[in-house]
Design a protein around this motif. Structure first.
Motif, PDB file in Angstrom:
ATOM      1  N   GLN A   1      61.883 -25.234 -74.896  1.00 10.04           N
ATOM      2  CA  GLN A   1      62.521 -26.177 -75.803  1.00 10.04           C
ATOM      3  C   GLN A   1      63.729 -26.838 -75.154  1.00 10.04           C
ATOM      4  N   THR A   2      63.913 -28.100 -75.444  1.00 12.53           N
ATOM      5  CA  THR A   2      65.096 -28.809 -74.970  1.00 12.53           C
ATOM      6  C   THR A   2      65.635 -29.671 -76.095  1.00 12.53           C
ATOM      7  N   ILE A   3      66.918 -29.923 -76.035  1.00 16.71           N
ATOM      8  CA  ILE A   3      67.565 -30.753 -77.045  1.00 16.71           C
ATOM      9  C   ILE A   3      68.372 -31.829 -76.339  1.00 16.71           C
ATOM     10  N   HIS A   4      68.217 -33.046 -76.795  1.00 18.57           N
ATOM     11  CA  HIS A   4      68.873 -34.188 -76.169  1.00 18.57           C
ATOM     12  C   HIS A   4      69.832 -34.843 -77.152  1.00 18.57           C
ATOM     13  N   GLN A   5      70.929 -35.325 -76.643  1.00 18.71           N
ATOM     14  CA  GLN A   5      71.861 -36.104 -77.443  1.00 18.71           C
ATOM     15  C   GLN A   5      72.263 -37.341 -76.653  1.00 18.71           C
TER      16      GLN A   5
ATOM     17  N   GLY B   1      59.624 -29.399 -77.819  1.00 18.02           N
ATOM     18  CA  GLY B   1      59.066 -28.086 -77.552  1.00 18.02           C
ATOM     19  C   GLY B   1      59.061 -27.126 -78.718  1.00 18.02           C
ATOM     20  N   THR B   2      59.362 -27.608 -79.918  1.00 16.78           N
ATOM     21  CA  THR B   2      59.318 -26.756 -81.091  1.00 16.78           C
ATOM     22  C   THR B   2      58.968 -27.616 -82.303  1.00 16.78           C
ATOM     23  N   SER B   3      58.522 -26.964 -83.362  1.00 14.58           N
ATOM     24  CA  SER B   3      58.185 -27.687 -84.589  1.00 14.58           C
ATOM     25  C   SER B   3      58.955 -27.103 -85.757  1.00 14.58           C
ATOM     26  N   ASN B   4      59.214 -27.948 -86.755  1.00 10.60           N
ATOM     27  CA  ASN B   4      59.884 -27.528 -87.987  1.00 10.60           C
ATOM     28  C   ASN B   4      61.221 -26.822 -87.750  1.00 10.60           C
ATOM     29  N   PRO B   5      62.048 -27.326 -86.856  1.00  5.22           N
ATOM     30  CA  PRO B   5      63.324 -26.632 -86.646  1.00  5.22           C
ATOM     31  C   PRO B   5      64.312 -26.934 -87.765  1.00  5.22           C
ATOM     32  N   ASN B   6      65.274 -26.032 -87.942  1.00  4.06           N
ATOM     33  CA  ASN B   6      66.472 -26.385 -88.692  1.00  4.06           C
ATOM     34  C   ASN B   6      67.353 -27.179 -87.730  1.00  4.06           C
TER      35      ASN B   6
ATOM     36  N   ASP C   1      60.461 -35.047 -87.763  1.00  2.92           N
ATOM     37  CA  ASP C   1      60.670 -33.601 -87.746  1.00  2.92           C
ATOM     38  C   ASP C   1      61.694 -33.166 -86.709  1.00  2.92           C
ATOM     39  N   ARG C   2      61.697 -33.812 -85.547  1.00  3.88           N
ATOM     40  CA  ARG C   2      62.569 -33.366 -84.465  1.00  3.88           C
ATOM     41  C   ARG C   2      63.624 -34.394 -84.095  1.00  3.88           C
ATOM     42  N   GLN C   3      63.991 -35.230 -85.051  1.00  2.00           N
ATOM     43  CA  GLN C   3      65.003 -36.254 -84.820  1.00  2.00           C
ATOM     44  C   GLN C   3      66.063 -36.170 -85.895  1.00  2.00           C
ATOM     45  N   PHE C   4      67.313 -36.162 -85.459  1.00  2.00           N
ATOM     46  CA  PHE C   4      68.431 -36.013 -86.384  1.00  2.00           C
ATOM     47  C   PHE C   4      69.479 -37.045 -85.989  1.00  2.00           C
TER      48      PHE C   4
END
Lengths: 113, 113
Positions: free
Chosen positions: A2-6, A27-32, A71-74
């Motif tokens: 999993q990776t997270i980008h900003q 790399g993940t689904s349905n995250p908080n 789902d994976r965009q905030f």
């Protein structure tokens, strides 16, 4: 994995201008998902969290808003920035229903002038 | 409601000396506990976590922490610090049933050569 980008990494904006900060997780689904702010000498402040698309909980009343269009965009937004909005903004995710281990993005440094 | 207290905002320590960073929490239910590290201008990284089982938890970079239920503490320790350990350290807690994690205000560890 999993990776997270900003992005952006840094931003300088005049008072009264709009804001849009984006965070995406791979790399993940349905995250908080979470938005935090760090201001000098004030630790880590939770701004918003989301447990699903379109579901946003606000922790602190302010002129900021958040949205989760996918789902994976905030996204963190403001219509008119204040000087007090300056700070370091961190996005994080956790496994839904898990121990809430937080995985943080690299952050966005925002300076409002 | 849960809360996390880090009484020491800054801790200076000489290189190769031991260090303890203190963390106390309050929660009326069972709790998961975490330590995160933040290097300058970066996001937070997980150092270690306590979910259940052994009260002594070992993490990355030679750090360990001990969960003490009677004292509601989760202090972070390292027997010999390095210059590269200079960073800010955050203690955090999550109680089952809540989506959010509560962070302490952070402790800046400054390792002196």
């Amino acid at each position: 994995s999993q990776t997270i980008h900003q992005w952006p990494a840094t931003l300088v904006q005049p008072v009264g201008s709009p804001l849009s900060l984006e965070c995406t997780v791979e790399g993940t689904s349905n995250p908080n998902l979470y938005w935090y702010r760090q201001a000098a000498g004030r630790g880590l402040q939770l701004l918003f969290y989301s447990v699903g698309i379109g579901q946003i909980s606000s922790e602190v009343p302010q002129n900021l808003s958040a949205s989760r269009p996918q789902d994976r965009q905030f996204i963190l937004s403001s219509k008119k920035l204040l000087l007090s909005d300056s700070g370091f903004y961190l996005c994080a995710w956790s496994v839904r229903g898990g121990s809430e281990t937080q995985y943080f993005g690299p952050g966005t440094r925002l300076l409002v002038l | 409601a849960q809360s996390v207290t880090q009484l020491d905002s800054q801790v200076p320590v000489f290189e190769e000396a031991p260090v303890e960073l203190r963390c106390n929490y309050s929660s009326s239910v069972s709790v998961y506990l975490f330590w995160y590290v933040q290097y300058p201008n970066q996001g937070l990284q997980l150092l270690l976590k306590y979910l259940s089982g052994s009260t002594l938890v070992k993490g990355i970079n030679g750090f360990e922490a001990e969960f003490n239920k009677s004292q509601t503490s989760f202090h972070l320790r390292k027997p010999s610090v390095h210059i590269s350990d200079t960073a800010e350290y955050f203690c955090a807690a999550h109680s089952g049933g809540y989506q959010k994690v509560t962070f302490g205000t952070g402790t800046k560890l400054q390792v002196i050569p």
